[in-house]
Design a protein around this motif. Structure first.
Motif, PDB file in Angstrom:
ATOM      1  N   PRO A 174       0.812  -1.228   0.000  1.00  0.00           N
ATOM      2  CA  PRO A 174       0.000   0.000   0.000  1.00  0.00           C
ATOM      3  C   PRO A 174       0.843   1.275   0.000  1.00  0.00           C
ATOM      4  O   PRO A 174       1.941   1.310   0.551  1.00  0.00           O
ATOM      5  CB  PRO A 174      -0.804  -0.098   1.299  1.00  0.00           C
ATOM      6  N   PHE A 175       0.276   2.297  -0.610  1.00  0.00           N
ATOM      7  CA  PHE A 175       0.878   3.627  -0.724  1.00  0.00           C
ATOM      8  C   PHE A 175       0.325   4.438   0.453  1.00  0.00           C
ATOM      9  O   PHE A 175      -0.804   4.896   0.427  1.00  0.00           O
ATOM     10  CB  PHE A 175       0.464   4.194  -2.076  1.00  0.00           C
ATOM     11  N   LEU A 176       1.127   4.595   1.488  1.00  0.00           N
ATOM     12  CA  LEU A 176       0.653   5.031   2.804  1.00  0.00           C
ATOM     13  C   LEU A 176      -0.176   6.310   2.786  1.00  0.00           C
ATOM     14  O   LEU A 176      -1.243   6.385   3.385  1.00  0.00           O
ATOM     15  CB  LEU A 176       1.850   5.197   3.749  1.00  0.00           C
ATOM     16  N   GLU A 177       0.299   7.349   2.091  1.00  0.00           N
ATOM     17  CA  GLU A 177      -0.372   8.654   2.176  1.00  0.00           C
ATOM     18  C   GLU A 177      -1.476   8.854   1.142  1.00  0.00           C
ATOM     19  O   GLU A 177      -2.114   9.901   1.104  1.00  0.00           O
ATOM     20  CB  GLU A 177       0.653   9.802   2.068  1.00  0.00           C
ATOM     21  N   MET A 178      -1.741   7.842   0.340  1.00  0.00           N
ATOM     22  CA  MET A 178      -2.732   7.963  -0.746  1.00  0.00           C
ATOM     23  C   MET A 178      -4.168   8.022  -0.210  1.00  0.00           C
ATOM     24  O   MET A 178      -4.566   7.224   0.621  1.00  0.00           O
ATOM     25  CB  MET A 178      -2.590   6.767  -1.685  1.00  0.00           C
TER      26      MET A 178
ATOM     27  N   ALA B  20      -2.868  -0.587   4.542  1.00  0.00           N
ATOM     28  CA  ALA B  20      -1.721  -1.048   5.341  1.00  0.00           C
ATOM     29  C   ALA B  20      -2.202  -1.740   6.619  1.00  0.00           C
ATOM     30  O   ALA B  20      -1.678  -2.800   6.996  1.00  0.00           O
ATOM     31  CB  ALA B  20      -0.805   0.121   5.682  1.00  0.00           C
ATOM     32  N   ASP B  21      -3.206  -1.156   7.271  1.00  0.00           N
ATOM     33  CA  ASP B  21      -3.738  -1.762   8.505  1.00  0.00           C
ATOM     34  C   ASP B  21      -4.394  -3.114   8.247  1.00  0.00           C
ATOM     35  O   ASP B  21      -4.423  -3.975   9.120  1.00  0.00           O
ATOM     36  CB  ASP B  21      -4.753  -0.818   9.173  1.00  0.00           C
TER      37      ASP B  21
ATOM     38  N   PRO C 295       6.586  -9.751   6.923  1.00  0.00           N
ATOM     39  CA  PRO C 295       6.453  -8.328   7.230  1.00  0.00           C
ATOM     40  C   PRO C 295       5.439  -7.638   6.325  1.00  0.00           C
ATOM     41  O   PRO C 295       5.120  -8.152   5.253  1.00  0.00           O
ATOM     42  CB  PRO C 295       7.859  -7.794   6.941  1.00  0.00           C
ATOM     43  N   ARG C 296       4.953  -6.495   6.800  1.00  0.00           N
ATOM     44  CA  ARG C 296       4.138  -5.655   5.916  1.00  0.00           C
ATOM     45  C   ARG C 296       5.090  -4.824   5.065  1.00  0.00           C
ATOM     46  O   ARG C 296       6.049  -4.255   5.579  1.00  0.00           O
ATOM     47  CB  ARG C 296       3.239  -4.726   6.727  1.00  0.00           C
ATOM     48  N   LEU C 297       4.825  -4.781   3.788  1.00  0.00           N
ATOM     49  CA  LEU C 297       5.589  -3.927   2.872  1.00  0.00           C
ATOM     50  C   LEU C 297       4.745  -2.692   2.604  1.00  0.00           C
ATOM     51  O   LEU C 297       3.600  -2.800   2.167  1.00  0.00           O
ATOM     52  CB  LEU C 297       5.882  -4.668   1.565  1.00  0.00           C
ATOM     53  N   ILE C 298       5.296  -1.524   2.867  1.00  0.00           N
ATOM     54  CA  ILE C 298       4.543  -0.266   2.746  1.00  0.00           C
ATOM     55  C   ILE C 298       5.395   0.720   1.963  1.00  0.00           C
ATOM     56  O   ILE C 298       6.606   0.816   2.176  1.00  0.00           O
ATOM     57  CB  ILE C 298       4.229   0.300   4.148  1.00  0.00           C
ATOM     58  N   LYS C 299       4.763   1.448   1.040  1.00  0.00           N
ATOM     59  CA  LYS C 299       5.538   2.411   0.254  1.00  0.00           C
ATOM     60  C   LYS C 299       5.119   3.841   0.566  1.00  0.00           C
ATOM     61  O   LYS C 299       3.980   4.092   0.985  1.00  0.00           O
ATOM     62  CB  LYS C 299       5.408   2.116  -1.241  1.00  0.00           C
ATOM     63  N   THR C 300       6.050   4.746   0.349  1.00  0.00           N
ATOM     64  CA  THR C 300       5.784   6.166   0.559  1.00  0.00           C
ATOM     65  C   THR C 300       6.666   6.980  -0.379  1.00  0.00           C
ATOM     66  O   THR C 300       7.713   6.510  -0.811  1.00  0.00           O
ATOM     67  CB  THR C 300       6.078   6.574   2.020  1.00  0.00           C
ATOM     68  N   HIS C 301       6.188   8.193  -0.683  1.00  0.00           N
ATOM     69  CA  HIS C 301       7.039   9.165  -1.386  1.00  0.00           C
ATOM     70  C   HIS C 301       7.367  10.342  -0.477  1.00  0.00           C
ATOM     71  O   HIS C 301       7.923  11.340  -0.930  1.00  0.00           O
ATOM     72  CB  HIS C 301       6.331   9.699  -2.638  1.00  0.00           C
ATOM     73  N   LEU C 302       7.028  10.238   0.787  1.00  0.00           N
ATOM     74  CA  LEU C 302       7.241  11.375   1.690  1.00  0.00           C
ATOM     75  C   LEU C 302       8.733  11.629   1.894  1.00  0.00           C
ATOM     76  O   LEU C 302       9.526  10.690   2.021  1.00  0.00           O
ATOM     77  CB  LEU C 302       6.596  11.098   3.052  1.00  0.00           C
TER      78      LEU C 302
END
Length: 296
Positions: free
Chosen positions: A84-88, A100-101, A107-114
């Motif tokens: 998942p794209f966290l801030e989307m 994400a939740d 593991p959880r794989l989480i992406k961000t561009h922050l």
């Protein structure tokens, strides 16, 4: 997500100043929940400036951890659901935080561009592993330009000349490229800092380095299969990785996965633009030890 054509009904957002960087509301509407997101110690955060190899590294990690364990997910769930794209935050779709939740994987794989200063604190508090990918500024700019043309949750880039000036001015969604790559570079001792150009040059070597960082012992033949699966041409044809099922992009304008090359900037920059960009780049990066290759 299929069956909803949001692109035809969406109006492109305006650029806003937010927390010291340029943003659009699609990444700030859920801000409180993004900032209070509770990371777990085994979460892996994939961070990049937009169009620097995020999906590539996401897919490599997904295959390293779950390619053998849950192979059915590779053909039934698109990568943006698995990573998942966290801030989307897009209307009619679950937010990145919700996705994400909901992840049951470990593991959880989480992406961000922050940029590094806006990463939710819990990722650092939990000592999560962070994988960052940097791409040289010229190719990154070209890829981002074509992405903005076809992605309706980004502002209209108008034309290449306008886009490049705004890129140099740092007026792009997720802020200046320079600050982004340098901010994470300062943390290079505690995160895994990768280069897009290295991945193109020798994907297998970079997969092995990633395994070393993550403490994974993956048999050579499995790594070789993953290296083949994540080849750009294979990912471009794969509907689970090429974003063709997401309803906010117009593939008639440009594909999400366009070329995946190093040096395509030479087909876009005029001689004058190149000289101006080089001079500007030298000023911006003069005190930084970070070196990126514009060709291989």
């Amino acid at each position: 997500m299929e069956g909803i054509d949001l692109a035809s009904t969406m109006t492109r957002p305006d650029l806003i100043e937010f927390e010291g960087i340029s943003m659009v509301h699609y990444f700030t509407d859920n801000w409180e929940k993004v900032q209070t997101f509770q990371a777990r110690p085994d979460d892996i955060l994939i961070s990049t400036y937009p169009k620097a190899g995020t999906t590539w590294v996401s897919y490599i990690l997904d295959l390293l951890y779950f390619g053998n364990k849950e192979p059915e997910l590779q053909t039934s769930q698109p990568i943006y659901m698995r990573v998942p794209f966290l801030e989307m935050t897009i209307p009619q779709l679950p937010t990145g935080v919700e996705l994400a939740d909901r992840l049951s994987t470990s593991p959880r794989l989480i992406k961000t561009h922050l940029p590094v200063q806006l990463i939710p604190k819990s990722f650092w508090e939990q000592n999560c592993r962070v994988v960052y990918v940097a791409r040289n500024a010229k190719d990154n700019a070209v890829s981002y330009f074509h992405f903005e043309r076809m992605n309706f949750i980004q502002p209209d880039p108008v034309d290449w000349n306008n886009f490049l000036q705004m890129f140099m001015d740092g007026k792009k969604v997720f802020g200046p490229w320079y600050d982004h790559v340098c901010g994470y570079w300062e943390k290079k001792q505690t995160i895994h800092y990768m280069f897009f150009e290295d991945m193109v040059e020798d994907t297998g070597r970079e997969v092995a380095r990633l395994c070393s960082f993550l403490g994974l012992s993956i048999p050579t033949e499995v790594r070789e299969k993953i290296t083949k699966d994540v080849h750009f041409d294979n990912m471009k044809q794969n509907t689970m990785t090429n974003y063709s099922t997401i309803p906010i992009m117009d593939f008639k304008i440009s594909p999400f996965m366009r070329k995946g090359k190093v040096g395509d900037w030479k087909n876009h920059f005029t001689a004058t633009q190149n000289d101006q960009f080089d001079e500007h780049y030298k000023q911006k990066m003069k005190n930084i030890t970070l070196q990126l290759r514009t060709e291989i």
